[in-house]
Design a protein around this motif. Structure first.
Motif, PDB file in Angstrom:
ATOM      1  N   PRO A 115       5.620  12.739  -1.156  1.00 21.20           N
ATOM      2  CA  PRO A 115       5.432  11.848  -0.006  1.00 21.20           C
ATOM      3  C   PRO A 115       6.509  12.083   1.043  1.00 21.20           C
ATOM      4  O   PRO A 115       7.632  12.449   0.700  1.00 21.20           O
ATOM      5  CB  PRO A 115       5.556  10.452  -0.600  1.00 21.20           C
TER       6      PRO A 115
ATOM      7  N   CYS B 298       4.253   5.278  -3.256  1.00 19.88           N
ATOM      8  CA  CYS B 298       4.532   6.692  -2.984  1.00 19.88           C
ATOM      9  C   CYS B 298       5.780   6.872  -2.135  1.00 19.88           C
ATOM     10  O   CYS B 298       6.650   7.655  -2.465  1.00 19.88           O
ATOM     11  CB  CYS B 298       3.354   7.340  -2.253  1.00 19.88           C
ATOM     12  N   HIS B 299       5.847   6.154  -1.033  1.00 26.70           N
ATOM     13  CA  HIS B 299       6.939   6.409  -0.083  1.00 26.70           C
ATOM     14  C   HIS B 299       8.266   5.755  -0.464  1.00 26.70           C
ATOM     15  O   HIS B 299       9.292   6.078   0.126  1.00 26.70           O
ATOM     16  CB  HIS B 299       6.515   5.986   1.328  1.00 26.70           C
TER      17      HIS B 299
ATOM     18  N   VAL C 284      -3.721  13.135   5.794  1.00 23.10           N
ATOM     19  CA  VAL C 284      -3.322  14.542   5.873  1.00 23.10           C
ATOM     20  C   VAL C 284      -4.265  15.314   4.941  1.00 23.10           C
ATOM     21  O   VAL C 284      -4.428  14.922   3.785  1.00 23.10           O
ATOM     22  CB  VAL C 284      -1.852  14.732   5.404  1.00 23.10           C
TER      23      VAL C 284
ATOM     24  N   SER D  10      10.721  13.322  10.366  1.00 22.48           N
ATOM     25  CA  SER D  10       9.857  12.157  10.545  1.00 22.48           C
ATOM     26  C   SER D  10      10.380  11.276  11.665  1.00 22.48           C
ATOM     27  O   SER D  10       9.626  10.748  12.478  1.00 22.48           O
ATOM     28  CB  SER D  10       9.798  11.317   9.273  1.00 22.48           C
TER      29      SER D  10
ATOM     30  N   MET E 289      -1.963  11.841   0.786  1.00 24.37           N
ATOM     31  CA  MET E 289      -1.910  10.896   1.912  1.00 24.37           C
ATOM     32  C   MET E 289      -3.304  10.860   2.542  1.00 24.37           C
ATOM     33  O   MET E 289      -3.653  11.701   3.354  1.00 24.37           O
ATOM     34  CB  MET E 289      -0.858  11.372   2.924  1.00 24.37           C
TER      35      MET E 289
ATOM     36  N   TYR F  80       0.776  -1.235   0.000  1.00 21.86           N
ATOM     37  CA  TYR F  80       0.000   0.000   0.000  1.00 21.86           C
ATOM     38  C   TYR F  80       0.813   1.293   0.000  1.00 21.86           C
ATOM     39  O   TYR F  80       0.330   2.310  -0.470  1.00 21.86           O
ATOM     40  CB  TYR F  80      -0.915   0.045   1.231  1.00 21.86           C
ATOM     41  N   CYS F  81       1.984   1.282   0.545  1.00 21.73           N
ATOM     42  CA  CYS F  81       2.688   2.539   0.793  1.00 21.73           C
ATOM     43  C   CYS F  81       3.881   2.771  -0.133  1.00 21.73           C
ATOM     44  O   CYS F  81       4.210   3.906  -0.459  1.00 21.73           O
ATOM     45  CB  CYS F  81       3.181   2.591   2.237  1.00 21.73           C
TER      46      CYS F  81
ATOM     47  N   LYS G 212       9.262  12.139  15.104  1.00 20.15           N
ATOM     48  CA  LYS G 212       7.851  11.983  15.467  1.00 20.15           C
ATOM     49  C   LYS G 212       7.626  10.690  16.238  1.00 20.15           C
ATOM     50  O   LYS G 212       8.293   9.689  15.988  1.00 20.15           O
ATOM     51  CB  LYS G 212       6.985  12.009  14.214  1.00 20.15           C
TER      52      LYS G 212
ATOM     53  N   SER H 183      -3.907  16.475   0.821  1.00 20.68           N
ATOM     54  CA  SER H 183      -2.681  15.790   0.434  1.00 20.68           C
ATOM     55  C   SER H 183      -3.060  14.414  -0.108  1.00 20.68           C
ATOM     56  O   SER H 183      -4.128  13.885   0.209  1.00 20.68           O
ATOM     57  CB  SER H 183      -1.784  15.673   1.673  1.00 20.68           C
TER      58      SER H 183
ATOM     59  N   VAL I 147       1.970  17.034  -3.757  1.00 24.23           N
ATOM     60  CA  VAL I 147       2.694  17.100  -2.482  1.00 24.23           C
ATOM     61  C   VAL I 147       3.621  15.891  -2.441  1.00 24.23           C
ATOM     62  O   VAL I 147       3.175  14.774  -2.625  1.00 24.23           O
ATOM     63  CB  VAL I 147       1.708  17.005  -1.286  1.00 24.23           C
TER      64      VAL I 147
ATOM     65  N   TRP J  58      -6.263   5.777   6.113  1.00 25.95           N
ATOM     66  CA  TRP J  58      -6.237   4.329   5.858  1.00 25.95           C
ATOM     67  C   TRP J  58      -7.194   3.578   6.764  1.00 25.95           C
ATOM     68  O   TRP J  58      -7.273   2.351   6.717  1.00 25.95           O
ATOM     69  CB  TRP J  58      -4.812   3.783   6.008  1.00 25.95           C
TER      70      TRP J  58
HETATM   71  C1  HEC Z   1      -0.718   8.355  -2.955  1.00 23.67           C
HETATM   72  C2  HEC Z   1       0.584   8.382  -2.328  1.00 23.67           C
HETATM   73  C3  HEC Z   1       0.712   7.898  -0.910  1.00 23.67           C
HETATM   74  C4  HEC Z   1       0.455   6.625  -0.441  1.00 23.67           C
HETATM   75  C5  HEC Z   1      -0.075   5.429  -1.224  1.00 23.67           C
HETATM   76  C6  HEC Z   1       0.794   6.637   0.968  1.00 23.67           C
HETATM   77  N1  HEC Z   1       1.248   7.866   1.360  1.00 23.67           N
HETATM   78 FE1  HEC Z   1       1.871   8.432   3.196  1.00 23.67          FE
HETATM   79  N2  HEC Z   1       2.185  10.298   2.571  1.00 23.67           N
HETATM   80  C7  HEC Z   1       1.986  10.755   1.276  1.00 23.67           C
HETATM   81  C8  HEC Z   1       2.256  12.183   1.222  1.00 23.67           C
HETATM   82  C9  HEC Z   1       2.151  13.053  -0.003  1.00 23.67           C
HETATM   83  C10 HEC Z   1       2.626  12.570   2.533  1.00 23.67           C
HETATM   84  C11 HEC Z   1       3.034  13.966   2.997  1.00 23.67           C
HETATM   85  C12 HEC Z   1       1.788  14.686   3.432  1.00 23.67           C
HETATM   86  C13 HEC Z   1       2.086  16.114   3.786  1.00 23.67           C
HETATM   87  O1  HEC Z   1       3.133  16.376   4.399  1.00 23.67           O
HETATM   88  O2  HEC Z   1       1.268  16.949   3.432  1.00 23.67           O
HETATM   89  C14 HEC Z   1       2.570  11.363   3.346  1.00 23.67           C
HETATM   90  C15 HEC Z   1       2.856  11.340   4.694  1.00 23.67           C
HETATM   91  C16 HEC Z   1       2.839  10.209   5.467  1.00 23.67           C
HETATM   92  C17 HEC Z   1       3.168  10.161   6.869  1.00 23.67           C
HETATM   93  C18 HEC Z   1       3.548  11.337   7.748  1.00 23.67           C
HETATM   94  C19 HEC Z   1       5.035  11.368   7.946  1.00 23.67           C
HETATM   95  C20 HEC Z   1       5.467  12.506   8.809  1.00 23.67           C
HETATM   96  O3  HEC Z   1       6.667  12.700   8.944  1.00 23.67           O
HETATM   97  O4  HEC Z   1       4.603  13.178   9.370  1.00 23.67           O
HETATM   98  C21 HEC Z   1       3.066   8.871   7.276  1.00 23.67           C
HETATM   99  C22 HEC Z   1       3.322   8.305   8.649  1.00 23.67           C
HETATM  100  C23 HEC Z   1       2.653   8.109   6.108  1.00 23.67           C
HETATM  101  N3  HEC Z   1       2.534   8.939   5.039  1.00 23.67           N
HETATM  102  C24 HEC Z   1       2.451   6.750   6.133  1.00 23.67           C
HETATM  103  C25 HEC Z   1       1.925   6.037   5.057  1.00 23.67           C
HETATM  104  C26 HEC Z   1       1.603   4.636   5.130  1.00 23.67           C
HETATM  105  C27 HEC Z   1       1.810   3.755   6.332  1.00 23.67           C
HETATM  106  C28 HEC Z   1       1.097   4.296   3.922  1.00 23.67           C
HETATM  107  C29 HEC Z   1       0.576   2.941   3.491  1.00 23.67           C
HETATM  108  C30 HEC Z   1      -0.431   2.340   4.307  1.00 23.67           C
HETATM  109  C31 HEC Z   1       1.116   5.483   3.095  1.00 23.67           C
HETATM  110  N4  HEC Z   1       1.633   6.513   3.822  1.00 23.67           N
HETATM  111  C32 HEC Z   1       0.699   5.531   1.793  1.00 23.67           C
HETATM  112  C33 HEC Z   1       1.589   9.987   0.188  1.00 23.67           C
HETATM  113  C34 HEC Z   1       1.207   8.672   0.226  1.00 23.67           C
END
Ligand code: HEC
Length: 130
Positions: free
Chosen positions: A74, A55-56, A98, A82, A103, A51-52, A85, A101, A72, A106
């Motif tokens: 990831p 992007c990440h 968020v 990070s 994000m 899932y993650c 945190k 965004s 935005v 879930w």
């Molecule tokens: C569609 C792309 C996308 C997917 C898929 C995604 N993320 Fe993200 N995630 C982002 C973005 C973009 C941000 C930054 C948001 C912001 O700062 O505005 C983010 C931020 C985060 C943060 C915050 C980190 C911080 O330092 O505050 C966490 C934790 C996170 N994601 C976990 C996950 C997890 C776990 C998954 C899978 C279950 C996931 N993300 C899936 C795009 C995604």
């Protein structure tokens, strides 16, 4: 009912006492902590890859294949921001997403246990190459 032998009665009292201590323990009051097994990083990895990772990115640096098309970027889990945190903060972000965004939340797609496991895996990633 059969009379309960004295030594067992004491035992039951001890059990009740331990239960009270467990209930008073602050860390077990949030419903997200209702999980009764420790977070499983191997399972977290499987959830993350599915899932993650798009992007990440594979190492959590926010450089997955889908990252380029996002407005935005990831989060890079290896950045100090990070890294600092708490698990709780990361968990809240995963649970609620968020605003404005890519994000999204879930909650509903992942279980509490999966969210906790994935945080444990993110922790592992964020400690790599340090
Ligand atoms: C569609 C792309 C996308 C997917 C898929 C995604 N993320 Fe993200 N995630 C982002 C973005 C973009 C941000 C930054 C948001 C912001 O700062 O505005 C983010 C931020 C985060 C943060 C915050 C980190 C911080 O330092 O505050 C966490 C934790 C996170 N994601 C976990 C996950 C997890 C776990 C998954 C899978 C279950 C996931 N993300 C899936 C795009 C995604």
């Amino acid at each position: 009912m059969l009379p309960v032998p004295k030594q067992f009665r004491r035992c039951r009292l001890l059990g009740a006492g331990l239960l009270v201590i467990f209930l008073l323990d602050g860390s077990s009051t949030s419903c997200l902590y209702a999980q009764d097994y420790p977070p499983d990083q191997a399972h977290g990895k499987a959830v993350y890859e599915r899932y993650c990772q798009p992007c990440h990115g594979p190492t959590g640096q926010g450089d997955g294949p889908d990252a380029g098309s996002l407005k935005v970027p990831p989060a890079n889990f290896q950045r100090f921001q990070s890294f600092l945190k708490s698990d709780e903060e990361l968990l809240r972000t995963i649970e609620h997403g968020v605003v404005f965004s890519p994000m999204h939340s879930w909650r509903g797609q992942l279980t509490d246990g999966e969210m906790q496991d994935v945080v444990a895996y993110i922790r592992l990633l964020s400690q790599q190459e340090r």
